[in-house]
Scaffold this motif. Structure first.
Motif, mmCIF file in Angstrom:
data_model
loop_
_atom_site.group_PDB
_atom_site.id
_atom_site.type_symbol
_atom_site.label_atom_id
_atom_site.label_comp_id
_atom_site.label_asym_id
_atom_site.label_seq_id
_atom_site.Cartn_x
_atom_site.Cartn_y
_atom_site.Cartn_z
ATOM 1 N N TYR A 319 0.834 -1.201 0.000
ATOM 2 C CA TYR A 319 0.000 0.000 0.000
ATOM 3 C C TYR A 319 0.870 1.252 0.000
ATOM 4 N N HIS A 320 0.535 2.170 -0.899
ATOM 5 C CA HIS A 320 1.263 3.421 -1.151
ATOM 6 C C HIS A 320 2.548 3.183 -1.943
ATOM 7 N N SER A 321 2.886 1.931 -2.240
ATOM 8 C CA SER A 321 4.032 1.585 -3.097
ATOM 9 C C SER A 321 5.373 2.020 -2.525
ATOM 10 N N ASN A 357 4.620 -12.075 -7.262
ATOM 11 C CA ASN A 357 3.680 -12.021 -6.141
ATOM 12 C C ASN A 357 3.810 -10.764 -5.287
ATOM 13 N N VAL A 358 4.331 -9.685 -5.879
ATOM 14 C CA VAL A 358 4.342 -8.373 -5.233
ATOM 15 C C VAL A 358 3.517 -7.409 -6.078
ATOM 16 N N TYR A 359 2.601 -6.699 -5.432
ATOM 17 C CA TYR A 359 1.727 -5.733 -6.094
ATOM 18 C C TYR A 359 1.966 -4.349 -5.505
ATOM 19 N N ALA A 360 1.813 -3.326 -6.325
ATOM 20 C CA ALA A 360 1.974 -1.939 -5.883
ATOM 21 C C ALA A 360 0.625 -1.238 -5.934
ATOM 22 N N GLU A 361 0.195 -0.681 -4.811
ATOM 23 C CA GLU A 361 -1.094 0.010 -4.703
ATOM 24 C C GLU A 361 -0.862 1.514 -4.690
ATOM 25 N N LEU A 362 -1.810 2.279 -5.246
ATOM 26 C CA LEU A 362 -1.591 3.689 -5.540
ATOM 27 C C LEU A 362 -2.291 4.664 -4.601
ATOM 28 N N GLY A 363 -2.943 4.189 -3.530
ATOM 29 C CA GLY A 363 -3.693 5.095 -2.663
ATOM 30 C C GLY A 363 -2.831 6.200 -2.081
ATOM 31 N N SER A 364 -3.310 7.412 -2.121
ATOM 32 C CA SER A 364 -2.624 8.643 -1.694
ATOM 33 C C SER A 364 -1.439 8.971 -2.592
ATOM 34 N N THR A 365 -0.701 7.955 -3.034
ATOM 35 C CA THR A 365 0.456 8.194 -3.896
ATOM 36 C C THR A 365 0.028 8.860 -5.199
ATOM 37 N N VAL A 393 -2.054 -1.793 -8.905
ATOM 38 C CA VAL A 393 -3.484 -1.856 -8.602
ATOM 39 C C VAL A 393 -3.984 -0.517 -8.081
ATOM 40 N N TRP A 394 -5.244 -0.235 -8.383
ATOM 41 C CA TRP A 394 -5.868 1.048 -8.111
ATOM 42 C C TRP A 394 -6.374 1.149 -6.675
ATOM 43 N N GLY A 395 -6.038 2.234 -6.030
ATOM 44 C CA GLY A 395 -6.582 2.578 -4.724
ATOM 45 C C GLY A 395 -6.514 4.081 -4.591
ATOM 46 N N THR A 396 -7.381 4.662 -3.779
ATOM 47 C CA THR A 396 -7.423 6.126 -3.696
ATOM 48 C C THR A 396 -7.298 6.684 -2.283
ATOM 49 N N ASP A 397 -7.492 5.849 -1.250
ATOM 50 C CA ASP A 397 -7.480 6.326 0.134
ATOM 51 C C ASP A 397 -8.671 7.245 0.420
ATOM 52 N N ASP A 406 -11.815 12.839 -9.388
ATOM 53 C CA ASP A 406 -10.732 13.581 -10.038
ATOM 54 C C ASP A 406 -9.499 12.703 -10.235
ATOM 55 N N GLN A 407 -9.260 11.766 -9.296
ATOM 56 C CA GLN A 407 -8.131 10.862 -9.451
ATOM 57 C C GLN A 407 -8.352 9.917 -10.636
ATOM 58 N N ILE A 408 -9.602 9.463 -10.800
ATOM 59 C CA ILE A 408 -9.933 8.591 -11.928
ATOM 60 C C ILE A 408 -9.782 9.353 -13.245
ATOM 61 N N GLN A 409 -10.304 10.570 -13.306
ATOM 62 C CA GLN A 409 -10.222 11.373 -14.527
ATOM 63 C C GLN A 409 -8.774 11.670 -14.901
ATOM 64 N N ALA A 410 -7.948 11.948 -13.894
ATOM 65 C CA ALA A 410 -6.540 12.227 -14.164
ATOM 66 C C ALA A 410 -5.841 10.991 -14.719
#
Length: 495
Positions: A319-321, A357-365, A393-397, A406-410
């Motif tokens: 989470y947060h990569s 088997n490692v994933y990077a999540e984008l919340g807040s980042t 993988v997509w996350g927004t926090d 706005d995060q999706i549109q960007a």
């Protein structure tokens, strides 16, 4: 003032604010100029299209206009500083999208599956223990408390969460994820998450909300924590575990953290037992906070690669990569021991390649970097190259940032330049690749079928659901700056 005359603000939010895990940073002179020009452009385009300023700001053309201004300002700054160079990333917005809905929808809109794997709410009314004896509450640190509700606590409620995530954004499915707070009295307990899941299922007629369970193996006796994991897995339909190796050290700064790979003598040796329990319970997805350290070294992703190598049957979602606010993100180098580069180095040293088997999540980042396109190009480019195009993988926090629209549109309109692709090996951000980031990668990780229909419900339906939930409308949070300051000094991870 009538609500129809209120200024909704720019459709792309620039801050300053945060998710509470890092200090909000003052806007730079660059961002102040972007905001000034974007407001002026939106005013002009509203006049040209003969609609009210408010209606224009709330339209897809308003979002396209704001992103076009951000892109233009970025190009201007890069040209001035680098003798005519072009940015490594930016927003592909055709001028007609700022005035015409159809090209605007084609640019910042979409019908793809959007799966947000990091959503949060804080439902105090459902947990009296979150109120008893507490003068201050976890929510006071977050900007969403300014939503305009007479009771600021309600800004984080199930009702607001459903509205912001499913009505005010294109989110199709989401995961409710735990927060770094002690479980006793938590306003985001397993019970509250499950209640939210049931509300969403009743309103949307689908299984659009999935659940994490919080796991804190270093808090209390290890065997008790492992038993608690088994209990919550039996009681609720959880899909993964959310854990914080820097808790509670981020509050106490006394070395009370732990590592997934148990590599450091003298600190809690609980990582191997925790991962083993995840496998035993048939829930081998470990979602771990890495980055935004709060002053704790245990938020480093140094342990991710070794743990992933030792447990190839477990998926580790970072989470947060590994991102750190306030620090630059350039191209990957093994000698740069900060931010996302630490995650990549940990994977490389352990022999973990892209799409394993490692994933990077984008919340807040993503919210942090999307306001600075060159930074965003390096962050996305590195993750896609080294973690893998199937494993970002997509996350927004959200809802700590309000609606994630706005995060999706960007993301839909962002591009990485051909120069950066050639120089650093970053991939082209095609529509297909963005669809994977926004939802398909997460669906594969969790083994779910993408939901293709929109969740439609009315405020009246929400109000009817609310009538059947316990609690009232008492105001219990801080009401002065001094109370909020006292809270920050005192809460130490308590709800």
């Amino acid at each position: 003032m009538d609500w129809r005359e209120e200024d909704p603000g720019l459709p792309i939010k620039f801050g300053p604010f945060s998710n509470g895990e890092y200090d909000p940073e003052p806007l730079s002179s660059f961002h102040h100029e972007v905001i000034r020009r974007a407001r002026a452009a939106c005013d002009e385009n509203a006049r040209r299209t003969s609609i009210s300023r408010r209606d224009f700001l709330l339209s897809v053309c308003g979002a396209a206009t704001t992103l076009l201004v951000l892109d233009a300002c970025t190009r201007e700054v890069v040209r001035r500083s680098s003798s005519g160079a072009t940015p490594g990333g930016g927003y592909s917005i055709p001028p007609e999208a700022t005035l015409e809905p159809t090209p605007a929808h084609e640019t910042v809109g979409g019908e793809e599956f959007v799966f947000d794997i990091q959503g949060h709410l804080l439902e105090y009314d459902l947990n009296p223990a979150a109120q008893a004896g507490q003068e201050n509450h976890f929510w006071t640190l977050f900007p969403q408390r300014n939503c305009g509700d007479p009771d600021p606590r309600a800004c984080y409620s199930i009702e607001h969460f459903m509205e912001l995530m499913f009505l005010r954004s294109d989110t199709s499915m989401l995961v409710l994820s735990a927060l770094p707070i002690f479980p006793a009295g938590s306003p985001l307990s397993a019970q509250i998450m499950n209640e939210t899941r049931r509300v969403a299922e009743g309103l949307c007629q689908d299984e659009g909300v999935l659940l994490h369970a919080q796991a804190l193996p270093n808090v209390g006796q290890l065997h008790d924590e492992l038993d608690a994991m088994e209990d919550v897995a039996k009681r609720y339909p959880i899909v993964a575990w959310k854990t914080f190796t820097h808790f509670p050290d981020l509050y106490t700064h006394d070395g009370s953290g732990w590592w997934l790979d148990d590599h450091e003598p003298g600190v809690a040796q609980v990582g191997e037992a925790f991962i083993g329990k995840c496998v035993e319970l048939g829930l081998p997805i470990v979602c771990t906070h890495k980055g935004f350290p709060g002053g704790s070294r245990f938020a480093s992703p140094v342990d991710v690669g070794p743990a992933a190598r030792k447990h190839p049957n477990v998926n580790f979602v970072v989470y947060h990569s590994g991102f750190e606010s306030g620090l630059p993100e350039g191209p990957y180098t093994a000698s740069t021991n900060t931010g996302i580069n630490r995650l990549i180095t940990s994977m490389k040293r352990a022999g973990i390649g892209p799409n394993e088997n490692v994933y990077a999540e984008l919340g807040s980042t993503w919210w942090y970097v999307m306001r600075t396109p060159v930074l965003a190009a390096h962050v996305l480019g590195k993750l896609l190259r080294y973690v893998g195009e199937d494993n970002v993988v997509w996350g927004t926090d959200c809802l700590f940032y309000g609606s994630p629209q706005d995060q999706i549109q960007a993301m839909r309109s962002f591009h990485i330049s051909a120069e950066f692709q050639e120089r650093y090996g970053y991939p082209e951000l095609t529509r297909k690749l963005k669809e994977k980031i926004l939802g398909l990668n997460g669906a594969r990780l969790y083994g779910v079928e993408p939901i293709t229909t929109r969740c439609e419900f009315s405020r009246r339906e929400l109000a009817e659901i609310r009538k059947h939930l316990p609690g009232g409308f008492d105001t219990l949070g801080p009401s002065t700056v001094n109370e909020a300051i006292a809270f920050r000094a005192a809460h130490q991870g308590t709800p």
